[in-house]
Design a protein around this motif. Structure first.
Motif, short mmCIF file in Angstrom:
data_model
loop_
_atom_site.label_atom_id
_atom_site.label_comp_id
_atom_site.label_asym_id
_atom_site.label_seq_id
_atom_site.Cartn_x
_atom_site.Cartn_y
_atom_site.Cartn_z
N GLU A 1 1.02 -1.14 -0.21
CA GLU A 1 0.06 0.17 -0.07
C GLU A 1 0.69 1.25 0.05
OE1 GLU A 1 -3.25 0.43 -0.44
OE2 GLU A 1 -3.29 -1.91 -0.66
N HIS A 2 1.88 1.23 0.70
CA HIS A 2 2.89 2.61 0.88
C HIS A 2 4.05 2.50 0.47
CE1 HIS A 2 -0.41 2.72 4.29
NE2 HIS A 2 -0.56 3.81 4.11
N LEU A 3 4.63 1.34 0.30
CA LEU A 3 6.18 1.49 -0.19
C LEU A 3 6.11 2.08 -1.67
CD1 LEU A 3 9.05 0.64 0.80
CD2 LEU A 3 8.76 -1.47 -0.49
N HIS A 4 7.12 3.06 -1.65
CA HIS A 4 7.30 3.53 -3.12
C HIS A 4 8.78 3.57 -3.62
CE1 HIS A 4 9.20 7.42 -1.74
NE2 HIS A 4 8.14 7.56 -0.82
N SER A 5 9.62 3.01 -2.79
CA SER A 5 11.10 2.79 -3.18
C SER A 5 11.78 1.56 -2.46
CB SER A 5 11.82 4.04 -2.90
OG SER A 5 13.14 3.88 -3.36
N LEU A 6 12.39 0.57 -3.33
CA LEU A 6 12.90 -0.56 -2.89
C LEU A 6 14.16 -0.55 -3.51
CD1 LEU A 6 12.93 -2.98 -1.38
CD2 LEU A 6 11.63 -4.07 -3.18
N ASP A 7 15.39 -0.53 -2.91
CA ASP A 7 16.63 -0.75 -3.12
C ASP A 7 17.20 -2.23 -3.00
OD1 ASP A 7 19.05 -0.08 -4.40
OD2 ASP A 7 19.48 1.68 -3.55
N LEU A 8 17.69 -2.92 -4.02
CA LEU A 8 18.18 -4.05 -3.92
C LEU A 8 19.53 -4.18 -4.78
CD1 LEU A 8 14.72 -6.40 -3.98
CD2 LEU A 8 16.54 -6.16 -2.28
N SER A 9 19.99 -3.04 -5.03
CA SER A 9 21.02 -3.20 -5.98
C SER A 9 22.55 -3.54 -5.04
CB SER A 9 21.39 -1.80 -6.09
OG SER A 9 21.68 -0.82 -5.29
N SER A 10 23.51 -4.11 -5.95
CA SER A 10 24.71 -4.54 -5.21
C SER A 10 24.56 -5.34 -4.20
CB SER A 10 25.47 -3.33 -4.58
OG SER A 10 25.88 -2.30 -5.66
N ASN A 11 23.83 -6.59 -4.65
CA ASN A 11 23.78 -7.80 -3.66
C ASN A 11 24.29 -8.87 -4.61
OD1 ASN A 11 22.10 -7.53 -1.09
ND2 ASN A 11 21.16 -6.11 -2.22
N VAL B 1 15.21 -14.68 -8.98
CA VAL B 1 14.30 -14.51 -8.28
C VAL B 1 12.86 -14.52 -8.83
CG1 VAL B 1 13.25 -12.73 -6.79
CG2 VAL B 1 15.56 -12.81 -6.84
N SER B 2 11.78 -15.18 -8.27
CA SER B 2 10.57 -15.30 -8.89
C SER B 2 9.84 -14.11 -8.67
CB SER B 2 9.71 -16.48 -7.91
OG SER B 2 8.63 -16.53 -8.23
N LYS B 3 9.01 -13.72 -9.70
CA LYS B 3 8.35 -12.74 -9.64
C LYS B 3 7.30 -12.57 -8.69
CE LYS B 3 4.90 -14.56 -12.84
NZ LYS B 3 3.81 -14.21 -14.21
N ASP B 4 6.83 -13.85 -8.15
CA ASP B 4 5.88 -13.87 -7.08
C ASP B 4 6.64 -13.11 -5.79
OD1 ASP B 4 4.27 -15.28 -8.53
OD2 ASP B 4 5.07 -17.24 -7.86
N ALA B 5 7.72 -12.93 -5.41
CA ALA B 5 8.34 -12.43 -4.45
C ALA B 5 7.84 -10.84 -4.25
CB ALA B 5 10.06 -12.48 -4.39
N PHE B 6 7.69 -10.25 -5.31
CA PHE B 6 7.14 -8.91 -5.53
C PHE B 6 5.82 -8.66 -5.84
CE2 PHE B 6 11.58 -9.46 -6.54
CZ PHE B 6 12.28 -8.42 -5.86
N SER B 7 4.90 -9.77 -5.49
CA SER B 7 3.27 -9.86 -5.81
C SER B 7 2.73 -8.46 -5.22
CB SER B 7 2.80 -10.97 -5.16
OG SER B 7 1.53 -11.05 -5.84
N ASN B 8 2.13 -7.72 -6.08
CA ASN B 8 1.17 -6.61 -5.70
C ASN B 8 2.05 -5.60 -5.13
OD1 ASN B 8 -1.12 -8.12 -6.09
ND2 ASN B 8 -1.11 -8.90 -3.99
N LEU B 9 3.31 -5.46 -5.51
CA LEU B 9 4.27 -4.31 -4.76
C LEU B 9 4.29 -3.00 -5.94
CD1 LEU B 9 6.09 -4.05 -2.36
CD2 LEU B 9 7.86 -4.70 -3.70
N LYS B 10 3.99 -2.12 -5.47
CA LYS B 10 3.76 -1.05 -6.38
C LYS B 10 5.11 -0.02 -6.40
CE LYS B 10 -1.19 -0.94 -5.68
NZ LYS B 10 -2.25 -0.02 -5.14
N ALA B 11 6.19 -0.46 -5.48
CA ALA B 11 7.41 0.56 -5.53
C ALA B 11 8.06 0.45 -6.56
CB ALA B 11 7.95 -0.02 -4.13
N LYS B 12 8.87 1.41 -6.82
CA LYS B 12 9.84 1.31 -7.76
C LYS B 12 11.05 0.56 -7.34
CE LYS B 12 8.45 5.71 -10.02
NZ LYS B 12 8.78 7.09 -10.53
N VAL B 13 11.62 -0.34 -8.19
CA VAL B 13 12.69 -1.23 -7.46
C VAL B 13 14.01 -0.99 -8.53
CG1 VAL B 13 13.04 -3.76 -7.23
CG2 VAL B 13 10.87 -2.75 -6.95
N ASN B 14 14.95 -1.06 -7.49
CA ASN B 14 16.53 -1.05 -8.19
C ASN B 14 16.99 -2.45 -8.09
OD1 ASN B 14 19.13 -0.30 -8.94
ND2 ASN B 14 19.14 1.41 -7.74
N LEU B 15 17.23 -3.19 -9.10
CA LEU B 15 17.88 -4.37 -9.19
C LEU B 15 19.23 -4.51 -9.69
CD1 LEU B 15 14.65 -6.42 -10.39
CD2 LEU B 15 15.48 -6.41 -8.03
#
Length: 261
Positions: free
Chosen positions: A115-125, A130-144
């Motif tokens: 509902e609220h998350l708009h930024s998710l940074d997963l860079s440099s890991n 990863v399955s797309k199901d791990a991000f199910s319904n997530l609306k945040a902008k993701v850094n991969l």
């Protein structure tokens, strides 16, 4: 008399003062002591922030205040994100997990943040797949970006399921691939010309056809063997009949015909 009363009250006054001082210090130090080592709360631009940057964490801490808006877990040694890792943070807006050692993200790891998350940074890991199901319904902008990705159908499905952070798409590079010529290339550039999922489907279809052809060939081989074996038995029987005297031969032939009928 007054001097004596002063001497009597002085220890009492000092005792009360020291007690108040200890209570004050205790109230100031208690919140800091309640958090994981290297973690502390603060307020930035009116948002409640919880920082655990470079705190040598190996897992997501469980003592994060549930009214946190911005969470920094960058530059640690976290390797795994389990299901419901952030379920008690309904007001979280920004989550920084960059520069860790994450290799696996369980489905439902970000459950409760949609509902609220708009930024998710997963860079440099250390994410490879990863399955797309791990991000199910997530609306945040993701850094991969800056992960050792395996470029295949699974990554293609993931990229299509999330919204990438601005200027991060170029950092999603094929560290390995189902097709060797794509290694070292930006993934979005590769899928502009190659549909990994369609290639996978064609490969699966070909494998099924090869399997079916194999079974068909086995059936045909068995039928050919069966027919030849019967022909050989029939030839031997005819040769046997020819070797008999004519009267006995007719009797054998009649017996054979009766048996067949």
């Amino acid at each position: 008399m007054t001097a004596a009363r002063g001497l009597l009250l002085h220890p009492i006054t000092m005792g009360l003062f020291l007690q108040s001082l200890f209570l004050l210090l205790g109230s100031c130090l208690h919140p800091a002591a309640a958090f994981s080592k290297g973690c502390y709360p603060s307020e930035e631009e009116g948002l409640k922030t919880f920082r655990c940057s470079n705190a040598q964490l190996t897992e997501v801490p469980r003592d994060i205040p549930n009214d946190t808006n911005k969470l920094y877990l960058d530059f640690n040694q976290i390797s795994f994100l389990p299901r419901d890792a952030f379920r008690d943070l309904p007001l979280l807006l920004e989550l920084d997990l960059s520069h860790n050692a994450i290799t696996r993200i369980e489905s439902g790891a970000f459950q409760g943040l949609a509902e609220h998350l708009h930024s998710l940074d997963l860079s440099s890991n250390r994410l490879v797949s990863v399955s797309k199901d791990a991000f199910s319904n997530l609306k945040a902008k993701v850094n991969l970006s800056s992960n050792p990705w395996l470029c295949d159908c699974r990554l293609q499905e993931l990229i299509r399921a999330v919204e990438l952070a601005a200027d991060s798409s170029g950092g999603i590079v094929c560290d390995s691939s189902t097709q060797e010529e794509h290694v070292g290339k930006a993934f979005l550039q590769v899928i502009a010309d190659t549909d990994f999922c369609n290639v996978y489907k064609k490969t699966t279809d070909i494998a099924m056809l090869v399997t079916m052809f194999g079974w068909f060939a086995m059936v045909i081989s068995y039928l050919v063997y069966y027919v030849r074996q019967n022909q050989e038995d029939a030839r031997r029987h005819l040769e046997y009949l020819k070797s008999l005297p004519s009267k006995q031969r007719r009797s054998e032939e009649s017996s054979t015909i009766s048996t067949v009928v």
